[in-house]
Design a protein around this motif. Structure first.
Motif, PDB file in Angstrom:
ATOM      1  N   ALA A 133       0.839  -1.205   0.000  1.00 43.70           N
ATOM      2  CA  ALA A 133       0.000   0.000   0.000  1.00 43.70           C
ATOM      3  C   ALA A 133       0.866   1.243   0.000  1.00 43.70           C
ATOM      4  O   ALA A 133       0.602   2.205  -0.739  1.00 43.70           O
ATOM      5  CB  ALA A 133      -0.941  -0.007   1.202  1.00 43.70           C
ATOM      6  N   ALA A 134       1.904   1.258   0.834  1.00 46.51           N
ATOM      7  CA  ALA A 134       2.797   2.423   0.896  1.00 46.51           C
ATOM      8  C   ALA A 134       3.504   2.639  -0.436  1.00 46.51           C
ATOM      9  O   ALA A 134       3.630   3.774  -0.917  1.00 46.51           O
ATOM     10  CB  ALA A 134       3.805   2.244   2.021  1.00 46.51           C
ATOM     11  N   GLU A 135       3.943   1.565  -1.057  1.00 45.73           N
ATOM     12  CA  GLU A 135       4.669   1.661  -2.330  1.00 45.73           C
ATOM     13  C   GLU A 135       3.757   2.217  -3.418  1.00 45.73           C
ATOM     14  O   GLU A 135       4.157   3.098  -4.200  1.00 45.73           O
ATOM     15  CB  GLU A 135       5.182   0.274  -2.700  1.00 45.73           C
ATOM     16  CG  GLU A 135       6.143   0.242  -3.862  1.00 45.73           C
ATOM     17  CD  GLU A 135       6.775  -1.139  -4.032  1.00 45.73           C
ATOM     18  OE1 GLU A 135       6.923  -1.573  -5.186  1.00 45.73           O
ATOM     19  OE2 GLU A 135       7.123  -1.777  -3.004  1.00 45.73           O
ATOM     20  N   ALA A 136       2.519   1.722  -3.468  1.00 41.65           N
ATOM     21  CA  ALA A 136       1.575   2.186  -4.481  1.00 41.65           C
ATOM     22  C   ALA A 136       1.151   3.624  -4.222  1.00 41.65           C
ATOM     23  O   ALA A 136       1.049   4.431  -5.158  1.00 41.65           O
ATOM     24  CB  ALA A 136       0.349   1.268  -4.500  1.00 41.65           C
ATOM     25  N   ALA A 137       0.896   3.976  -2.963  1.00 42.44           N
ATOM     26  CA  ALA A 137       0.452   5.333  -2.643  1.00 42.44           C
ATOM     27  C   ALA A 137       1.525   6.362  -2.967  1.00 42.44           C
ATOM     28  O   ALA A 137       1.231   7.460  -3.447  1.00 42.44           O
ATOM     29  CB  ALA A 137       0.048   5.415  -1.177  1.00 42.44           C
ATOM     30  N   ARG A 138       2.792   6.021  -2.715  1.00 47.63           N
ATOM     31  CA  ARG A 138       3.874   6.959  -3.044  1.00 47.63           C
ATOM     32  C   ARG A 138       3.970   7.163  -4.554  1.00 47.63           C
ATOM     33  O   ARG A 138       4.216   8.276  -5.028  1.00 47.63           O
ATOM     34  CB  ARG A 138       5.200   6.462  -2.477  1.00 47.63           C
ATOM     35  CG  ARG A 138       5.313   6.610  -0.966  1.00 47.63           C
ATOM     36  CD  ARG A 138       6.755   6.459  -0.517  1.00 47.63           C
ATOM     37  NE  ARG A 138       7.318   5.154  -0.857  1.00 47.63           N
ATOM     38  CZ  ARG A 138       7.270   4.087  -0.075  1.00 47.63           C
ATOM     39  NH1 ARG A 138       6.684   4.172   1.125  1.00 47.63           N
ATOM     40  NH2 ARG A 138       7.816   2.949  -0.455  1.00 47.63           N
ATOM     41  N   ALA A 139       3.782   6.103  -5.326  1.00 50.43           N
ATOM     42  CA  ALA A 139       3.799   6.238  -6.785  1.00 50.43           C
ATOM     43  C   ALA A 139       2.646   7.110  -7.259  1.00 50.43           C
ATOM     44  O   ALA A 139       2.805   7.945  -8.164  1.00 50.43           O
ATOM     45  CB  ALA A 139       3.718   4.860  -7.442  1.00 50.43           C
ATOM     46  N   LEU A 140       1.484   6.936  -6.634  1.00 52.45           N
ATOM     47  CA  LEU A 140       0.328   7.754  -6.989  1.00 52.45           C
ATOM     48  C   LEU A 140       0.577   9.218  -6.637  1.00 52.45           C
ATOM     49  O   LEU A 140       0.271  10.124  -7.420  1.00 52.45           O
ATOM     50  CB  LEU A 140      -0.914   7.227  -6.270  1.00 52.45           C
ATOM     51  CG  LEU A 140      -2.208   8.029  -6.421  1.00 52.45           C
ATOM     52  CD1 LEU A 140      -2.540   8.259  -7.894  1.00 52.45           C
ATOM     53  CD2 LEU A 140      -3.350   7.326  -5.713  1.00 52.45           C
ATOM     54  N   ALA A 141       1.149   9.471  -5.453  1.00 55.04           N
ATOM     55  CA  ALA A 141       1.433  10.843  -5.042  1.00 55.04           C
ATOM     56  C   ALA A 141       2.404  11.518  -6.003  1.00 55.04           C
ATOM     57  O   ALA A 141       2.254  12.699  -6.344  1.00 55.04           O
ATOM     58  CB  ALA A 141       1.989  10.860  -3.620  1.00 55.04           C
ATOM     59  N   ALA A 158       0.274   5.114   8.642  1.00 54.11           N
ATOM     60  CA  ALA A 158       1.677   5.078   8.215  1.00 54.11           C
ATOM     61  C   ALA A 158       1.802   5.296   6.706  1.00 54.11           C
ATOM     62  O   ALA A 158       2.747   5.947   6.240  1.00 54.11           O
ATOM     63  CB  ALA A 158       2.309   3.742   8.601  1.00 54.11           C
ATOM     64  N   VAL A 159       0.849   4.777   5.935  1.00 51.74           N
ATOM     65  CA  VAL A 159       0.855   5.003   4.487  1.00 51.74           C
ATOM     66  C   VAL A 159       0.681   6.492   4.190  1.00 51.74           C
ATOM     67  O   VAL A 159       1.399   7.067   3.362  1.00 51.74           O
ATOM     68  CB  VAL A 159      -0.251   4.183   3.807  1.00 51.74           C
ATOM     69  CG1 VAL A 159      -0.357   4.546   2.325  1.00 51.74           C
ATOM     70  CG2 VAL A 159       0.014   2.689   3.959  1.00 51.74           C
ATOM     71  N   ALA A 160      -0.268   7.128   4.870  1.00 54.86           N
ATOM     72  CA  ALA A 160      -0.506   8.561   4.662  1.00 54.86           C
ATOM     73  C   ALA A 160       0.731   9.374   5.017  1.00 54.86           C
ATOM     74  O   ALA A 160       1.114  10.296   4.297  1.00 54.86           O
ATOM     75  CB  ALA A 160      -1.710   9.016   5.468  1.00 54.86           C
ATOM     76  N   ALA A 161       1.347   9.032   6.137  1.00 55.46           N
ATOM     77  CA  ALA A 161       2.551   9.753   6.560  1.00 55.46           C
ATOM     78  C   ALA A 161       3.669   9.606   5.534  1.00 55.46           C
ATOM     79  O   ALA A 161       4.422  10.550   5.270  1.00 55.46           O
ATOM     80  CB  ALA A 161       3.011   9.249   7.925  1.00 55.46           C
ATOM     81  N   GLY A 162       3.766   8.430   4.920  1.00 53.15           N
ATOM     82  CA  GLY A 162       4.787   8.204   3.919  1.00 53.15           C
ATOM     83  C   GLY A 162       4.585   9.027   2.653  1.00 53.15           C
ATOM     84  O   GLY A 162       5.521   9.218   1.884  1.00 53.15           O
ATOM     85  N   SER A 201      -1.757  17.208   3.215  1.00 58.57           N
ATOM     86  CA  SER A 201      -0.434  17.775   2.987  1.00 58.57           C
ATOM     87  C   SER A 201      -0.563  18.919   2.016  1.00 58.57           C
ATOM     88  O   SER A 201      -1.507  18.990   1.225  1.00 58.57           O
ATOM     89  CB  SER A 201       0.510  16.729   2.400  1.00 58.57           C
ATOM     90  OG  SER A 201       0.148  16.438   1.059  1.00 58.57           O
ATOM     91  N   GLY A 202       0.386  19.824   2.037  1.00 56.58           N
ATOM     92  CA  GLY A 202       0.519  20.848   1.014  1.00 56.58           C
ATOM     93  C   GLY A 202      -0.540  21.923   1.064  1.00 56.58           C
ATOM     94  O   GLY A 202      -1.140  22.219   2.094  1.00 56.58           O
ATOM     95  N   GLY A 203      -0.777  22.526  -0.127  1.00 57.61           N
ATOM     96  CA  GLY A 203      -1.648  23.687  -0.229  1.00 57.61           C
ATOM     97  C   GLY A 203      -3.046  23.332  -0.682  1.00 57.61           C
ATOM     98  O   GLY A 203      -3.722  22.533  -0.049  1.00 57.61           O
ATOM     99  N   GLY A 204      -3.482  23.887  -1.833  1.00 56.57           N
ATOM    100  CA  GLY A 204      -4.842  23.648  -2.301  1.00 56.57           C
ATOM    101  C   GLY A 204      -5.838  24.449  -1.499  1.00 56.57           C
ATOM    102  O   GLY A 204      -5.510  25.326  -0.741  1.00 56.57           O
ATOM    103  N   ARG A 205      -7.121  24.132  -1.693  1.00 57.63           N
ATOM    104  CA  ARG A 205      -8.195  24.829  -0.992  1.00 57.63           C
ATOM    105  C   ARG A 205      -8.950  23.855  -0.124  1.00 57.63           C
ATOM    106  O   ARG A 205      -8.964  22.644  -0.349  1.00 57.63           O
ATOM    107  CB  ARG A 205      -9.154  25.475  -2.000  1.00 57.63           C
ATOM    108  CG  ARG A 205      -8.591  26.678  -2.702  1.00 57.63           C
ATOM    109  CD  ARG A 205      -9.528  27.140  -3.805  1.00 57.63           C
ATOM    110  NE  ARG A 205     -10.880  27.245  -3.323  1.00 57.63           N
ATOM    111  CZ  ARG A 205     -11.928  27.354  -4.113  1.00 57.63           C
ATOM    112  NH1 ARG A 205     -11.783  27.337  -5.414  1.00 57.63           N
ATOM    113  NH2 ARG A 205     -13.136  27.459  -3.618  1.00 57.63           N
TER     114      ARG A 205
END
Length: 290
Positions: free
Chosen positions: A225-233, A257-261, A279-283
């Motif tokens: 899950a962490a590996e896939a989520a980082r690729a998606l991010a 932990a996936v979100a934090a990664g 994380s980050g900006g956006g609205r």
């Protein structure tokens, strides 16, 4: 080239920009030096009262739509004090004002030009992320069959037919023109098996996306899950998306932990008992993942 000309070029290339226009022609809707957010517009959707960035007779204005001539595919542009700049074609209506000093303009987000964003195949060290298809439902109904996968989210596993119907709906895309649904199945390289899914509900004009992921019970504990989520991010960053969002049950430490990664951090906000990570900006605001 003036500032508005340069901004029009950027918005025409698909960017959403923030800037502080000067002058009093739009008071009290926009005061001089107030911060505005302008996104690419879908001209056929703009209405009287919308604030648009448009070229009229070679000059770029951030002014009001004062009349619409749909059959001739043109709109009339005016300032907020009754001065008419003139008629201009849809091809010269570049952007629509989404917000002034952070206050959203009513229904403006519904008129953003939908970008050509679609899920593309992605690869990590161990996984192939394949764009989700209805035909994946047969195997995924087995991957997602364990009721324990719903311990934190509620509900129960869908039947093969129910999952196929859901995947068909996802494949049809979001009914909201300002939102893009992107979904992948996780193919474990070397095993030839599907192991889970990852998804993003993207609002390009707002610079944000809500992420979700699930990995079948036999494949948990391996960091998929962490590996896939980082690729998606990383893929979302190229769109670009500058805020990632996830909603996670307070006791779901693995998902946290996936979100934090992915660079997300917990906030004080809650939805249906889940903590909003971001994380980050956006609205601000929530997205609907269908």
């Amino acid at each position: 080239m003036g500032m508005l000309d340069a901004l029009a070029d950027r918005i025409g290339r698909g960017e959403t920009v923030e800037f502080r226009p000067t002058g009093g022609s739009m008071v009290p809707l926009i005061h001089s030096r107030q911060r505005v957010r302008v996104a690419p517009a879908e001209p056929a959707l703009v209405e009287v009262g919308d604030i648009v960035l448009a070229r009229v007779s070679g000059t770029v204005y951030l002014h009001l739509v004062s009349a619409v001539d749909a059959p001739r595919r043109r709109v009339q542009i005016s300032n907020n004090h009754g001065r008419v700049n003139g008629w201009t074609g849809h091809d010269r209506v570049v952007g629509i004002c989404l917000a002034v000093d952070g206050v959203p303009r009513s229904r403006a987000a519904d008129k953003v030009r939908r970008p050509a964003i679609r899920a593309l195949p992605l690869a990590t060290r161990r996984l192939d992320l394949l764009p989700l298809l209805p035909s994946h439902a047969d195997e995924m109904s087995l991957v997602l069959a364990d009721p324990a996968l719903h311990a934190f989210t509620g509900g129960a596993p869908l039947s093969r037919e129910g999952l196929r119907a859901r995947y068909e709906r996802l494949a049809d895309g979001s009914p909201d023109p300002a939102v893009v649904w992107a979904n992948w199945v996780l193919h474990v390289r070397g095993q030839g098996r599907l192991a889970g899914t990852v998804q993003a509900t993207i609002a390009p004009a707002r610079g944000r996306a809500e992420l979700a992921w699930v990995v079948g019970t036999p494949w948990q504990g391996h960091g998929f899950a962490a590996e896939a989520a980082r690729a998606l991010a990383a893929w979302l960053e190229r769109i670009p998306v500058d805020r990632l969002i996830a909603h996670i049950h307070p006791d779901h430490t693995a998902s946290a932990a996936v979100a934090a990664g992915c660079g997300m951090r917990p906030t004080e906000r809650r939805r249906d008992g889940e903590i909003r990570w971001e994380s980050g900006g956006g609205r601000d605001g929530d997205l609907s993942a269908g």
